[in-house]
Design an enzyme around this catalytic site. Structure first.
Site, mmCIF file in Angstrom:
data_model
loop_
_atom_site.group_PDB
_atom_site.id
_atom_site.type_symbol
_atom_site.label_atom_id
_atom_site.label_comp_id
_atom_site.label_asym_id
_atom_site.label_seq_id
_atom_site.Cartn_x
_atom_site.Cartn_y
_atom_site.Cartn_z
ATOM 1 N N LYS A 25 -28.905 -28.863 26.658
ATOM 2 C CA LYS A 25 -27.658 -28.914 27.432
ATOM 3 C C LYS A 25 -27.887 -28.303 28.813
ATOM 4 O O LYS A 25 -28.599 -27.305 28.936
ATOM 5 C CB LYS A 25 -26.577 -28.150 26.673
ATOM 6 C CG LYS A 25 -25.188 -28.210 27.270
ATOM 7 C CD LYS A 25 -24.198 -27.464 26.372
ATOM 8 C CE LYS A 25 -22.770 -27.509 26.902
ATOM 9 N NZ LYS A 25 -21.824 -26.803 25.998
ATOM 10 N N SER A 71 -17.718 -29.397 24.687
ATOM 11 C CA SER A 71 -18.366 -29.698 25.936
ATOM 12 C C SER A 71 -19.806 -30.189 25.812
ATOM 13 O O SER A 71 -20.338 -30.747 26.763
ATOM 14 C CB SER A 71 -18.344 -28.466 26.835
ATOM 15 O OG SER A 71 -19.114 -27.436 26.250
ATOM 16 N N SER A 77 -17.652 -26.247 21.044
ATOM 17 C CA SER A 77 -18.409 -27.215 21.827
ATOM 18 C C SER A 77 -19.699 -27.756 21.219
ATOM 19 O O SER A 77 -20.283 -28.688 21.774
ATOM 20 C CB SER A 77 -18.747 -26.625 23.189
ATOM 21 O OG SER A 77 -17.639 -26.763 24.024
#
Ligand code: GLN
Length: 482
Positions: free
Chosen positions: A75, A150, A174
């Site tokens: 990420k 997210s 997330s």
């Protein structure tokens, strides 16, 4: 079967037997990315020569380790030396860190090849990956739908076979919510289990890094690599990390599973409830004891989270001022104007909303009414879990009240967006570990996630239950057609 479809443990077996090389795997993934990435948009940065990202010292371990030569996506809020780390924000769109996050360093030491950096909601604030400055990621199961957020880029990349596995971060859901929406496995470890050195801070008392994988075995393998104490993160806890794969026995006989009544609420998609109830019966058939429990303060979780998380975010994001790093406005008249214009131009609307909320709840006169009160409620929420874990080994709930919603559906309605985390947020407030595993599909073919929560530092009980369930089903083997 295409090589890009392999799990970590399958690819590792193939390599050990000499049937494939890490290079073959990489070629296959590059081919796959060139076919589907334009439609999915899971990545912010794809590395041209990922082999070069391997740690020079990893060659020796390369022979044995189960992660050797495995391409993994990270990420874009974890620092990577020499590789830009944007947090999907204009503020950091040109930021090139000069150090690796501890998790990235550990992956490299295990021989992992970092394939690229995945898209996310800006500064990890969101549940749909639509707040990204880099454009929205699409759900591989239905390109009109959000992948969750997210860590939507990481979950979509795993689901679309654009990497073998990925890392995400979870502040209020997330990792688990996008894993549920994309039909993959995602785990938020106990707060303190995994070092956050090099993770761009959002809400420091809640943030945690964890694996997003194709199955539970891969989750345990990746967790083995990233957990453990790190002197560079003062919140990382000095407890020995076990071998998490030892929990993968397939046995749940005698395990007590609590089902919190508050997590089966009105307004929830009926197919989600059905899938979770069916999963519970299956575990009961395998010898687990199912028991209804109560987490009475669940109704306060969202309000508590949005006070604490925004307060911490407003403080953490104060560092983006155009002076030290990141974006700086072009034409400022003086220093104050430079600060104001930089922040006005560098942050997107959701990030600004959080900073304003957080500044408000911390301001003199309101601190006691909001921030202090929220801290107290947080303790009550944690106590609910402590109480439940006196009689249960794990708790099982849906991960999200609905399957993936449409792109654009909630982006202009922040409250609706915040409500999509209703089942995941309490886990962060309490600091306990939680996983989401695939447990079925709704009538439109969208994946449903099963959430399993455990006591602090008892990821093994979670993995044991998740693996036993996975052994009895084949949801995790289903892949979207792209
Ligand atoms: N969706 C939640 C939020 O917007 C959680 C995000 C996260 O876990 N990073 O804050």
């Amino acid at each position: 079967m295409n090589l890009y479809e392999l799990t970590i443990h399958e690819a590792s077996d193939e390599m050990r037997r000499g049937r494939i090389t890490s290079g073959d795997l990489m070629e296959s993934l590059k081919q796959r990315i060139s076919e589907v990435e334009e439609r999915v948009h899971a990545y912010v940065t794809i590395l041209d020569r990922p082999e070069e990202t391997k740690s020079p010292s990893s060659d020796r371990q390369e022979e044995q380790g189960p992660l050797s030569g495995i391409p993994v996506a990270v990420k874009d809020n974890m620092t990577t030396r020499g590789i830009r780390t944007t947090c999907s924000s204009k503020m950091l769109s040109n930021f090139i860190p000069h150090y690796d996050a501890t998790v990235v360093d550990r992956l490299r030491q295990n021989g992992v090849v970092i394939l690229g950096k995945t898209n996310m909601d800006e500064f990890a604030m969101g549940s749909s990956t639509e707040t990204s400055y880099m454009g929205a990621t699409r759900n591989p199961w239905n390109l009109e739908r959000i992948p969750g957020g997210s860590s939507g880029g990481s979950a979509a990349a795993v689901a679309a076979d654009e990497c073998i596995a990925a890392l995400g971060s979870d502040t209020g859901g997330s990792i688990r919510q996008p894993a549920a929406h994309c039909g993959v496995v995602g785990m938020k470890p106990t707060y303190g289990r995994v070092s956050r050195y090099g993770l761009v801070a959002f809400a420091s008392s809640l943030d945690q890094i964890g694996p997003i994988t194709k199955d539970v075995t891969d989750c345990a393998l990746l967790l083995n690599a990233i957990s453990g104490h790190d002197p560079r993160d003062s919140t990382s806890v000095k407890v020995p990390a076990p071998d998490f794969t030892s929990a993968l026995t397939g046995e749940v006989r005698g395990l007590t599973i609590g089902v919190p009544a508050e997590y089966f609420v009105e307004g929830m998609q009926p197919e989600v409830e059905d899938a979770v109830r069916t999963a519970l019966s299956l575990l009961e058939e395998r010898g687990a004891v199912i028991k209804e429990v109560s987490l009475p303060h669940t109704g306060y979780a969202i309000a508590t989270y949005y006070i604490l998380a925004t307060a911490e975010a407003s403080s953490n994001l104060a560092r983006y001022d155009g002076v030290k790093y990141g974006y700086r406005t072009e034409n400022a008249s003086d220093l104050m104007d430079m600060y104001m214009q930089t922040r006005a131009q560098g942050f997107g609307p959701e990030v600004k909303r959080r900073i304003m909320l957080g500044t408000y709840v911390l301001s003199a006169g309101y601190y006691d009414a909001y921030y202090r009160k929220a801290q107290q409620v947080r303790t009550l929420i944690k106590n609910d879990f402590d109480q439940a874990f006196q009689t249960c080994d794990v708790l099982i709930t849906p991960t999200s009240p609905t399957t993936a919603f449409r792109i654009g559906e909630k982006i202009n309605d922040p409250l609706q967006m915040y409500l999509s985390d209703i089942f995941t947020i309490s886990v962060n407030l309490a600091g306990i570990p939680g996983i989401s595993v695939p447990c079925g599909f709704d009538n439109s073919g969208l994946p449903i996630g099963l959430q399993i929560m455990g006591r602090h530092f008892n990821e093994k009980a979670i993995l044991r239950s998740a693996y036993a369930y996975e052994q009895q089903t084949d949801w995790h083997r289903k892949r979207p057609v792209l």
